[in-house]
Design a protein around this motif. Structure first.
Motif, mmCIF file in Angstrom:
data_model
loop_
_atom_site.group_PDB
_atom_site.id
_atom_site.type_symbol
_atom_site.label_atom_id
_atom_site.label_comp_id
_atom_site.label_asym_id
_atom_site.label_seq_id
_atom_site.Cartn_x
_atom_site.Cartn_y
_atom_site.Cartn_z
ATOM 1 N N ALA A 118 1.054 -0.896 -0.165
ATOM 2 C CA ALA A 118 -0.446 -0.339 -0.310
ATOM 3 C C ALA A 118 0.771 1.150 0.388
ATOM 4 N N ALA A 119 0.829 2.410 -0.684
ATOM 5 C CA ALA A 119 0.877 3.490 -0.418
ATOM 6 C C ALA A 119 1.212 3.669 0.668
ATOM 7 N N PRO A 120 2.967 4.197 1.032
ATOM 8 C CA PRO A 120 3.540 5.090 0.038
ATOM 9 C C PRO A 120 4.083 3.717 -0.833
ATOM 10 N N CYS A 121 4.343 2.532 -0.781
ATOM 11 C CA CYS A 121 4.898 1.249 -1.793
ATOM 12 C C CYS A 121 6.015 1.416 -1.373
ATOM 13 N N LEU A 122 6.708 2.686 -0.890
ATOM 14 C CA LEU A 122 8.200 1.718 -0.235
ATOM 15 C C LEU A 122 8.474 2.708 1.122
ATOM 16 N N THR A 123 9.476 1.883 1.803
ATOM 17 C CA THR A 123 10.079 2.596 2.625
ATOM 18 C C THR A 123 10.867 3.095 2.906
ATOM 19 N N ALA A 124 10.911 4.103 3.688
ATOM 20 C CA ALA A 124 12.622 5.378 3.601
ATOM 21 C C ALA A 124 13.893 4.051 4.661
ATOM 22 N N SER A 125 14.681 4.125 3.995
ATOM 23 C CA SER A 125 15.491 3.850 5.196
ATOM 24 C C SER A 125 16.178 4.790 6.324
ATOM 25 N N ASP A 126 15.990 5.685 6.141
ATOM 26 C CA ASP A 126 15.422 6.611 7.033
ATOM 27 C C ASP A 126 15.090 7.966 7.323
ATOM 28 N N ASP A 127 13.257 8.187 8.144
ATOM 29 C CA ASP A 127 12.813 8.358 7.202
ATOM 30 C C ASP A 127 12.924 10.584 7.657
ATOM 31 N N HIS A 128 14.280 10.573 8.607
ATOM 32 C CA HIS A 128 14.313 12.003 8.902
ATOM 33 C C HIS A 128 12.892 12.508 10.220
ATOM 34 N N GLY A 129 12.432 11.718 10.536
ATOM 35 C CA GLY A 129 11.372 11.644 11.566
ATOM 36 C C GLY A 129 10.030 12.810 10.147
ATOM 37 N N PHE A 130 9.820 12.280 9.467
ATOM 38 C CA PHE A 130 9.132 13.051 8.599
ATOM 39 C C PHE A 130 7.708 11.855 8.261
ATOM 40 N N ALA A 131 7.145 12.112 8.307
ATOM 41 C CA ALA A 131 5.782 11.503 7.802
ATOM 42 C C ALA A 131 5.514 10.987 6.491
ATOM 43 N N VAL A 132 5.971 10.135 6.316
ATOM 44 C CA VAL A 132 6.115 10.051 4.433
ATOM 45 C C VAL A 132 4.381 9.402 4.191
ATOM 46 N N ASP A 133 4.076 10.164 2.808
ATOM 47 C CA ASP A 133 2.864 9.840 2.518
ATOM 48 C C ASP A 133 3.215 9.356 0.846
#
Length: 153
Positions: A118-133
């Motif tokens: 499901a979205a966002p399809c990929l998981t960031a190795s380090d999201d730096h605290g962002f709420a990735v959508d």
């Protein structure tokens, strides 16, 4: 125009009207025309949208089409994409986190469904605290038509 085609156009138009009302936008001929163009021609640039809208509605100005594209994009009815080194393109496929494949030779663009899950399809190795959508992935290559043309040379 035959009766079934007239019925189909009426249903499509009422669907666009409902979309506009759902996001609190006034229903106008230019907005309906742009939505119709993008429904029939995904991944087109602004100049192509203008030409296609003006083919049926010659009184619609360039500025009006620019304004409509901006309003529809801001309202979430249209998605603006701009792969590196290309002009901005527009599509009406929204509401999912699909990706694109782009031909390096002719610039053709096609949709690619979400890479994994499901979205966002990929998981960031380090999201730096962002709420990735959302994840934006562009696959680059050569389309079948350009590949065949290269082979025939």
């Amino acid at each position: 125009m035959n009766r079934s085609r007239s019925w189909h156009i009426g249903c499509v138009t009422s669907g666009f009207e409902a979309q506009l009302r759902a996001v609190s936008l006034r229903v106008t001929q230019p907005r309906l025309a742009v939505l119709a163009v993008l429904g029939d021609h995904p991944h087109v640039d602004t100049e192509t949208v203008i030409a296609l809208v003006r083919a049926d509605h010659p009184a619609v100005s360039h500025q009006t089409v620019y304004d409509v594209l901006r309003a529809l994009t801001e309202a979430g009815l249209v998605r603006r994409i701009q792969p590196a080194g290309t002009v901005a393109r527009y599509e009406s496929r929204v509401g999912d986190n699909h990706h694109h494949v782009v031909c390096r030779s002719c610039g053709a663009i096609a949709d690619v469904d979400c890479a994994v899950g499901a979205a966002p399809c990929l998981t960031a190795s380090d999201d730096h605290g962002f709420a990735v959508d959302e994840a934006e992935v562009v696959y680059w290559g050569v389309c079948p038509g350009c590949a065949a043309e290269r082979q025939s040379r």
